[in-house]
Design a protein around this motif. Structure first.
Motif, PDB file in Angstrom:
ATOM      1  N   TYR A  93      45.081  44.548  33.650  1.00 22.46           N
ATOM      2  CA  TYR A  93      46.123  43.515  33.698  1.00 22.46           C
ATOM      3  C   TYR A  93      45.663  42.224  33.043  1.00 22.46           C
ATOM      4  O   TYR A  93      46.464  41.464  32.516  1.00 22.46           O
ATOM      5  N   GLN A 114      46.492  42.697  29.617  1.00 21.71           N
ATOM      6  CA  GLN A 114      47.929  42.725  29.372  1.00 21.71           C
ATOM      7  C   GLN A 114      48.550  41.335  29.458  1.00 21.71           C
ATOM      8  O   GLN A 114      49.444  41.010  28.698  1.00 21.71           O
ATOM      9  N   TYR A 115      48.115  40.538  30.420  1.00 25.72           N
ATOM     10  CA  TYR A 115      48.708  39.208  30.628  1.00 25.72           C
ATOM     11  C   TYR A 115      47.630  38.146  30.572  1.00 25.72           C
ATOM     12  O   TYR A 115      47.361  37.468  31.572  1.00 25.72           O
ATOM     13  N   GLN A 136      55.630  36.289  38.072  1.00 26.58           N
ATOM     14  CA  GLN A 136      55.279  37.646  38.541  1.00 26.58           C
ATOM     15  C   GLN A 136      53.861  38.018  38.140  1.00 26.58           C
ATOM     16  O   GLN A 136      53.156  38.677  38.890  1.00 26.58           O
ATOM     17  N   HIS A 137      53.490  37.582  36.933  1.00 27.27           N
ATOM     18  CA  HIS A 137      52.152  37.945  36.473  1.00 27.27           C
ATOM     19  C   HIS A 137      51.085  37.141  37.210  1.00 27.27           C
ATOM     20  O   HIS A 137      49.989  37.631  37.451  1.00 27.27           O
ATOM     21  N   GLN A 181      51.487  36.285  40.258  1.00 26.69           N
ATOM     22  CA  GLN A 181      51.443  36.976  41.553  1.00 26.69           C
ATOM     23  C   GLN A 181      50.550  38.210  41.474  1.00 26.69           C
ATOM     24  O   GLN A 181      49.795  38.513  42.390  1.00 26.69           O
ATOM     25  N   LEU A 182      50.648  38.913  40.346  1.00 29.39           N
ATOM     26  CA  LEU A 182      49.797  40.083  40.153  1.00 29.39           C
ATOM     27  C   LEU A 182      48.324  39.691  40.238  1.00 29.39           C
ATOM     28  O   LEU A 182      47.513  40.362  40.876  1.00 29.39           O
TER      29      LEU A 182
END
Ligand code: HEM
Ligand code: CU
Lengths: 552, 222
Positions: free
Chosen positions: B48, B51-52, B148-149, B151-152
């Motif tokens: 992740y 990814q972000y 959201q990211h 939060q991830l």
């Protein structure tokens, strides 16, 4: 050398006034002496009971599934209920029967005996792992009682983490907990095999059963924690709505599949490698011949363990992974066929010029080779990406993995149970019934699962409770086979229990086999050996019969 | 005296050496298992993060690196006291052994205390994943970042540090048992296996933190 094949203990009848011999079964009495035992042999029997229990519960669900599928419309149950049935069938059979069966029952009993040790390295941890396993089983059963789980045994996200009911947490927790029991068993075996071998028992003298369990333990140590953490994350996602796998929150369900199959493909080798270990022992003993290619068989166990970790992506050809990924996983999957084939060829070569006797355990060994070969070859179809797109999630896959897991693992388990039953209990089971049961199981098995290959090839998808009418004939065949198979599994249970009371007492070495476990009385004393054995020979030192020597 | 040592030898072993080797190997195998256990989380984190990258960078600045650094120092000290405890056990110094074990426990407790402060702070700022998660508007560097990211990131932060803290709690529990055993004089120059393998465990848990700290707190600070 001992020649009678089913030997009966004559010595005990010789001295009528002698006090009964003290062995591990009668060394202590009372339920407490079992529930608190640290003797690996008693713990093996505890496992035998619980594993059998879960096998028959899982089998009960299988019966319901096959009943439903006798007719094309879903008339016996709702799809909702059906989903719960196949989920519980899968969860119970995989996590609570197939994975623990051979290591926890036969492995627990035999690993210390075969290497001449008094016990496993950590007896307390061994007992603990039985408790952990049982708690896991109860959690899994709890999930059924509170209404069932419908995710399939694979717990795919986001269905399991967001949409399904919250019994998922219980079932997943059960699998998670059982995983720790498996890790602890593996840890115990690795340390025991490294540090507690009898003097003279070098690595190249180890029985192949031990090699198989060593390889299995490596997988248990390296794979189980990964699935454990994946399951924890699913549970956290359900409970706290954290978004590791949920695409709505930026997570990725493919990650779950990677983590899941990183364990669960190797897990199929946790199931099959110990069975192969059993088959080695059976084949050389009943062929009266040194096993062909000892080092290759030992090495191929390790090779399977290693390669098994590189192929998980073949479960995800249709999940949207990249085509390059698919290609690599396809090629790697085919490589696993090599060490598996090495074993099959070596077994066949062992038969050559052997003097084969068709005792019940050997019948199971033959069954194993046949069914495992079919299962393995169909695995090659599935490992080919283009064909898998057609066969994925059809009954072809169901037939494939049942041939491997049910045909392979259970045949090995039953074969081993028969072979070592006299050692474990000191009793002889009725040979005629045992051969009959092996035959019934083989016939029932093929009648159940061969039609499923065809069904899948024709396009019947798995996990549906209704199907078009043209599939009915094959489904009826399959259901009929399943009932035969079910009877086949019940027969051994009946005569094993019968033999405990009425069976003749077994000699120390009823098969005239080689191996340290046969060099102590049946059943063995608590300390396993009266005095520390010393190994001076290669394993499987079977000498050909005299007349054969004369012919050569 | 020699009787006492014999009682430390479990029946399945031939001698104390074999028992020591078996226990040590057992702990190493267990730690390999632990590495893979944390490995799943590290894998998720790396995926992740790739990814972000921006969201993770921004989110990592919401952590208090000073508290993280403090905890790193605390843990390194605890590794030292643990090593000294093992040494005292080898030399048969009962008093010193008990003292070093207690110091290790104390340092572990300080670590957990700091963690509680950090968690409380995140809770106050609505940074705990779940329905109440929210990013406050007064953080300028969060503009344009998908919450959201973030939060991830925090999901992973809590999963990883939470799992680590759980290991600390277990470790402290085991250390407490060791203190009692040491107090009762169960260890000697010949028999100190439990102290030694608990030491291995403790160092392992420290090392996990040594990886967690830069990954979570530092990686995007310039
Ligand atoms: C050695 C013992 C083996 C066992 C116990 C086993 C077991 C299984 C199981 C349980 C599944 C179904 C997974 C699901 O529910 O979707 C499966 C699928 C599969 N197996 Fe095996 N397998 C074995 C060997 C092999 C071998 C040797 C290969 C390849 C050479 C192979 C290739 C596959 C593939 C590609 C799938 C995916 C099928 C699909 O999802 O479409 N398997 N296997
Ligand atoms: Cu697979």
């Amino acid at each position: 050398m001992e020649t009678n094949v089913v030997g009966v203990d004559q010595s005990s009848s010789g001295e009528p006034s002698a006090p009964p011999r003290v062995h591990y079964l009668n060394a202590a009495y009372g339920i407490g002496s079992w529930l608190l035992t640290k003797d690996h042999k008693r713990i093996a029997l505890l496992y035998l009971l619980s594993v059998t229990f879960f096998f028959f519960i899982g089998g009960f669900f299988a019966v319901l599934i096959r009943l439903e599928l006798i007719t094309p419309p879903g008339d016996l149950m709702q799809s909702e209920t059906y989903n719960k049935m196949f989920t519980m069938h899968g969860v119970l059979m995989i996590f609570f029967f197939l994975i623990p069966a051979i290591p926890a029952v036969l492995g627990n009993f035999l690993v210390p005996m075969m290497i001449g040790a008094r016990d496993l390295a950590f007896p307390r941890i061994n007992l603990l792992s039985w408790y952990i396993y049982s708690i896991g089983g109860l959690l899994g059963m709890g999930a059924v009682i509170f209404g069932g789980v419908d995710t399939g045994w694979t717990f795919y996200t986001p269905y399991s983490s967001t949409y399904s009911n919250s019994n998922v947490i219980l079932a997943a927790l059960g699998a998670f907990v059982a995983g720790f029991s498996s890790i602890l068993t593996g840890l115990n075996f690795i340390v025991t095999i490294h540090k507690m071998r009898a003097p003279g028992l070098t690595w190249s003298r180890l029985p192949l059963f031990i090699w198989a369990h060593y390889a299995t333990s490596i997988i248990q140590i390296l794979g189980t924690p990964v699935v454990a953490i994946a399951i924890v994350l699913v549970a956290l996602e359900r409970l706290f709505h954290i978004g590791i796998f949920d695409p709505k929150l930026g997570g990725d369900p493919l990650l779950f599949q990677h983590l899941f199959w990183f364990y669960s493909h190797p897990a199929v080798y946790i199931m099959i490698l110990p069975a192969m270990g059993v088959i080695n022992e059976l084949i050389t003993c009943f062929s009266r011949k040194r096993i062909f290619g000892y080092h290759f068989i030992a090495g191929s166990s390790i090779a399977i363990a290693v390669l098994g970790f590189l192929v998980w992506g073949h479960h995800m050809f249709t999940s949207g992974q990249s085509i390059y990924g698919g290609f690599v996983f396809s090629v790697l999957s085919m490589l696993v066929a090599i060490p598996s084939a090495i074993k099959v060829f070596n077994w066949t070569a062992t038969f050559y010029k052997g003097s084969i006797s068709y005792q019940a355990p050997m019948l199971y060994a033959f069954g194993f080779i046949g069914l495992f070969t079919i299962g393995g070859l169909t695995g090659l179809f599935l490992a080919t990406t283009a064909i898998d797109v057609h066969l994925h999630d059809t009954y072809f896959v169901v037939a494939h993995f049942h041939y491997i897991m049910v045909g392979g693992t259970i045949m090995g388990y039953l074969g081993g149970l028969h072979y070592w039953w006299p050692k474990m209990t000191g009793k002889i089971y009725p040979e005629g019934w045992a051969r009959f049961a092996a035959l019934v199981i083989f016939v029932g098995f093929n009648l159940t699962f061969l039609p499923q290959f065809i069904l899948g090839y024709l396009g019947m998808p798995r996990r549906y409770h209704y199907y078009p009418e043209e599939f009915q004939v094959l489904n009826v065949m399959s259901s009929a086979g399943a009932s035969i198979l079910g009877v086949g599994y019940l027969i051994p249970m009946v005569y094993f229990v019968w033999s405990l009371r009425y069976g003749k007492a077994s000699a120390q070495n009823p098969w005239g086999a080689h191996g340290l476990e046969w060099e102590t009385s049946s059943p063995p004393p608590t300390e396993n050996f009266e005095k520390q054995p010393i190994v001076t020979h290669e394993p499987y030192d079977y000498t050909p019969k005299p007349e054969e020597v004369a012919v050569v | 005296m020699s009787n006492e040592h014999a009682s430390a030898l479990a029946h399945q072993f031939d001698d104390l050496d074999q028992q020591f080797e078996a226990s040590t190997l057992g702990m190493w195998v267990f730690l390999v298992q632990e590495i893979l256990f944390f490995g799943g989380l590290f894998l998720a984190y790396s995926i992740y993060r790739l990814q972000y990258p921006q969201a993770f960078e921004a989110a990592s600045r919401l952590l208090d690196y000073k508290l993280g650094a403090l905890n790193t120092a605390v843990l390194i000290c605890s590794s030292l006291t643990m090593a000294l405890a093992v040494r005292s056990a080898q030399l048969g110094q009962r008093r010193a052994l008990v003292n070093y074990l207690l110091m290790t426990i104390a340092l572990g407790a300080v670590f957990l205390g700091v963690k509680v402060v950090e968690y409380g702070d995140k809770f106050e700022h609505h940074l705990v994943p779940g329905p109440h998660f929210a990013l406050s508007a007064h953080e300028p560097h969060l503009i344009g970042i998908n919450p959201q990211h973030v939060q991830l990131f925090f999901s992973l932060y809590f999963a990883m540090t939470g799992m680590h803290a759980l290991h600390m709690v277990v470790g402290i529990g085991i250390l407490a048992v060791l203190v009692v055993m040491a107090w009762r004089g169960r260890f000697s120059e010949e028999y100190y296996t439990p102290v030694d393998i608990v030491g291995l465990y403790w160092h392992f848990v420290d090392i996990v933190w040594i990886f967690l700290f830069p990954l979570l707190y530092l990686i995007s600070r310039h």
